[in-house]
Design a protein around this motif. Structure first.
Motif, PDB file in Angstrom:
ATOM      1  N   LEU A  46      22.610  36.751  42.214  1.00  0.00           N
ATOM      2  CA  LEU A  46      24.063  36.875  42.138  1.00  0.00           C
ATOM      3  C   LEU A  46      24.532  38.323  42.195  1.00  0.00           C
ATOM      4  CD1 LEU A  46      24.755  34.358  39.206  1.00  0.00           C
ATOM      5  CD2 LEU A  46      25.035  33.927  41.648  1.00  0.00           C
ATOM      6  N   THR A  47      25.507  38.575  43.045  1.00  0.00           N
ATOM      7  CA  THR A  47      26.178  39.868  43.119  1.00  0.00           C
ATOM      8  C   THR A  47      27.678  39.629  43.038  1.00  0.00           C
ATOM      9  OG1 THR A  47      24.434  40.822  44.502  1.00  0.00           O
ATOM     10  CG2 THR A  47      26.560  41.955  44.474  1.00  0.00           C
ATOM     11  N   LEU A  48      28.348  40.351  42.149  1.00  0.00           N
ATOM     12  CA  LEU A  48      29.790  40.201  41.976  1.00  0.00           C
ATOM     13  C   LEU A  48      30.529  41.312  42.701  1.00  0.00           C
ATOM     14  CD1 LEU A  48      32.310  38.961  40.596  1.00  0.00           C
ATOM     15  CD2 LEU A  48      31.842  40.470  38.641  1.00  0.00           C
ATOM     16  N   THR A  67      35.045  46.831  51.292  1.00  0.00           N
ATOM     17  CA  THR A  67      33.961  46.381  50.416  1.00  0.00           C
ATOM     18  C   THR A  67      34.229  46.866  49.002  1.00  0.00           C
ATOM     19  OG1 THR A  67      32.395  46.571  52.248  1.00  0.00           O
ATOM     20  CG2 THR A  67      31.482  46.332  50.042  1.00  0.00           C
ATOM     21  N   PRO A  68      34.693  45.983  48.124  1.00  0.00           N
ATOM     22  CA  PRO A  68      34.887  46.382  46.720  1.00  0.00           C
ATOM     23  C   PRO A  68      33.544  46.752  46.101  1.00  0.00           C
ATOM     24  CG  PRO A  68      35.914  44.247  47.186  1.00  0.00           C
ATOM     25  CD  PRO A  68      35.044  44.579  48.352  1.00  0.00           C
ATOM     26  N   PRO A  69      33.576  47.484  44.994  1.00  0.00           N
ATOM     27  CA  PRO A  69      32.319  47.809  44.307  1.00  0.00           C
ATOM     28  C   PRO A  69      31.558  46.535  43.960  1.00  0.00           C
ATOM     29  CG  PRO A  69      34.155  49.039  43.368  1.00  0.00           C
ATOM     30  CD  PRO A  69      34.750  48.045  44.307  1.00  0.00           C
ATOM     31  N   ASP A  70      30.258  46.576  44.167  1.00  0.00           N
ATOM     32  CA  ASP A  70      29.444  45.400  43.851  1.00  0.00           C
ATOM     33  C   ASP A  70      28.531  45.710  42.666  1.00  0.00           C
ATOM     34  OD1 ASP A  70      28.020  47.072  46.027  1.00  0.00           O
ATOM     35  OD2 ASP A  70      26.388  45.863  45.187  1.00  0.00           O
ATOM     36  N   VAL A  71      28.213  44.666  41.921  1.00  0.00           N
ATOM     37  CA  VAL A  71      27.336  44.817  40.771  1.00  0.00           C
ATOM     38  C   VAL A  71      26.462  43.577  40.662  1.00  0.00           C
ATOM     39  CG1 VAL A  71      29.098  43.862  39.212  1.00  0.00           C
ATOM     40  CG2 VAL A  71      27.240  45.259  38.279  1.00  0.00           C
ATOM     41  N   LYS A  72      25.202  43.786  40.399  1.00  0.00           N
ATOM     42  CA  LYS A  72      24.287  42.670  40.183  1.00  0.00           C
ATOM     43  C   LYS A  72      24.596  42.028  38.827  1.00  0.00           C
ATOM     44  CE  LYS A  72      21.319  41.568  42.400  1.00  0.00           C
ATOM     45  NZ  LYS A  72      21.285  40.554  43.484  1.00  0.00           N
ATOM     46  N   ILE A  73      24.643  40.709  38.826  1.00  0.00           N
ATOM     47  CA  ILE A  73      24.922  39.984  37.586  1.00  0.00           C
ATOM     48  C   ILE A  73      23.733  40.094  36.640  1.00  0.00           C
ATOM     49  CG2 ILE A  73      25.328  37.700  36.594  1.00  0.00           C
ATOM     50  CD1 ILE A  73      27.764  38.867  37.935  1.00  0.00           C
ATOM     51  N   ARG A  74      24.043  40.549  35.428  1.00  0.00           N
ATOM     52  CA  ARG A  74      23.019  40.720  34.393  1.00  0.00           C
ATOM     53  C   ARG A  74      23.326  39.793  33.211  1.00  0.00           C
ATOM     54  NH1 ARG A  74      25.211  45.688  35.317  1.00  0.00           N
ATOM     55  NH2 ARG A  74      26.083  45.615  33.198  1.00  0.00           N
ATOM     56  N   SER A  75      22.485  39.854  32.226  1.00  0.00           N
ATOM     57  CA  SER A  75      22.664  38.983  31.053  1.00  0.00           C
ATOM     58  C   SER A  75      23.960  39.277  30.315  1.00  0.00           C
ATOM     59  CB  SER A  75      21.477  39.124  30.106  1.00  0.00           C
ATOM     60  OG  SER A  75      21.350  40.464  29.653  1.00  0.00           O
ATOM     61  N   ASP A  76      24.402  40.551  30.309  1.00  0.00           N
ATOM     62  CA  ASP A  76      25.636  40.860  29.582  1.00  0.00           C
ATOM     63  C   ASP A  76      26.856  40.241  30.262  1.00  0.00           C
ATOM     64  OD1 ASP A  76      25.204  42.613  31.694  1.00  0.00           O
ATOM     65  OD2 ASP A  76      26.278  44.273  30.748  1.00  0.00           O
ATOM     66  N   HIS A  77      26.837  40.149  31.599  1.00  0.00           N
ATOM     67  CA  HIS A  77      27.911  39.452  32.299  1.00  0.00           C
ATOM     68  C   HIS A  77      27.955  37.986  31.882  1.00  0.00           C
ATOM     69  CE1 HIS A  77      27.007  42.808  35.174  1.00  0.00           C
ATOM     70  NE2 HIS A  77      28.324  42.907  35.141  1.00  0.00           N
ATOM     71  N   LEU A  78      26.797  37.376  31.814  1.00  0.00           N
ATOM     72  CA  LEU A  78      26.721  35.955  31.466  1.00  0.00           C
ATOM     73  C   LEU A  78      27.159  35.704  30.030  1.00  0.00           C
ATOM     74  CD1 LEU A  78      23.296  35.145  33.168  1.00  0.00           C
ATOM     75  CD2 LEU A  78      25.580  34.772  34.102  1.00  0.00           C
ATOM     76  N   GLU A  79      26.765  36.589  29.128  1.00  0.00           N
ATOM     77  CA  GLU A  79      27.145  36.415  27.719  1.00  0.00           C
ATOM     78  C   GLU A  79      28.653  36.555  27.539  1.00  0.00           C
ATOM     79  OE1 GLU A  79      25.263  35.322  25.365  1.00  0.00           O
ATOM     80  OE2 GLU A  79      23.494  35.314  26.667  1.00  0.00           O
TER      81      GLU A  79
END
Length: 258
Positions: A46-48, A67-79
């Motif tokens: 997942l990339t947001l 292209t907006p800034p992208d970030v890889k989904i990590r555990s803190d995003h999920l929490e």
């Protein structure tokens, strides 16, 4: 074929999530991430892409190179997503309000969403939320039809919490009932049946709206809408009624229990 979105993700090599900053989009984002949290094989894919403007309002030329800034989904995003989604579903808005004191920066547009949603709770003086008040403010100018007060791109109503059908329902609520705040709304309710009847829908669109005495008093902060018309609507998982009317103080940023 015959495969849901989450199952489809299992078969993808990479998944890019593009999301608007609007509250509804952010609610869909936290719900989706909450659902994907248990899919451990999907999360690393997942990339947001978190846009800071509405994606659909951009020109094709802009989108082709944007292209907006992208970030890889990590555990803190999920929490953070799970915490927000659970808070939104509660039968009282207290948990949602408490998000303002928590570290939810992993999802950069979420804090603004929390505030905009709280602003849609009835206010202490008027008994109406921010979008309803904005509808009355616009109607007070006179000679406006329903779609003149609906929000949208390049329109005077910039409130963005509610969509097309919800705005129509809010306007219905202001124009109908024991003591309406708006007069002149021909036809209704704002539902699919109305849209299918061309003659009725045309009459609806041509309605000329104005404020009643109550509507003017509400804008003057001398009357409370909830004292004249029973309240019954949902705010997240909270059922707002005249007896269970949570309110939001926009100046003090205070959540006020019934």
């Amino acid at each position: 074929q015959d495969m849901g979105t989450l199952d489809l993700c299992e078969h993808c090599d990479a998944i890019d999530l593009w999301f608007d900053p609007s509250p509804n989009a952010q609610l869909m984002l936290v719900q989706l991430l909450d659902c994907l949290k248990s899919r451990t094989s999907v999360v690393p894919k997942l990339t947001l892409f978190q846009a800071d403007v509405e994606i659909a309002n951009q020109s094709p030329e802009t989108l082709s190179t944007w292209t907006p800034p992208d970030v890889k989904i990590r555990s803190d995003h999920l929490e953070v997503a799970s915490m927000a989604w659970q808070a939104y579903r509660q039968p009282m808005p207290q948990d949602w309000f408490d998000l303002l004191d928590k570290d939810i920066g992993a999802l950069p547009q979420l804090r603004q969403t929390v505030l905009e949603m709280l602003e849609e709770l009835p206010m202490p003086a008027s008994g109406l939320g921010a979008t309803e008040i904005r509808l009355l403010e616009l109607i007070s100018a006179g000679d406006l039809s329903p779609f003149d007060v609906f929000p949208g791109h390049m329109k005077r109503n910039t409130r963005r919490v509610f969509g097309y059908w919800e705005i129509g329902a809010l306007l219905d609520g202001l124009a109908r009932g024991p003591v309406p705040a708006v007069s002149g709304l021909d036809e209704g309710p704002f539902a699919e049946e109305l849209h299918r009847d061309k003659a009725r829908f045309e009459r609806y669109k041509q309605s000329k709206l104005s404020l009643t005495a109550l509507g003017k008093a509400i804008l003057a902060r001398t009357e409370d809408f909830s004292r004249h018309t029973p309240i019954h609507r949902w705010w997240g998982g909270t059922r707002l009624t005249s007896e269970n009317l949570w309110r939001w103080g926009p100046v003090s940023h205070a959540l006020i229990a019934p």
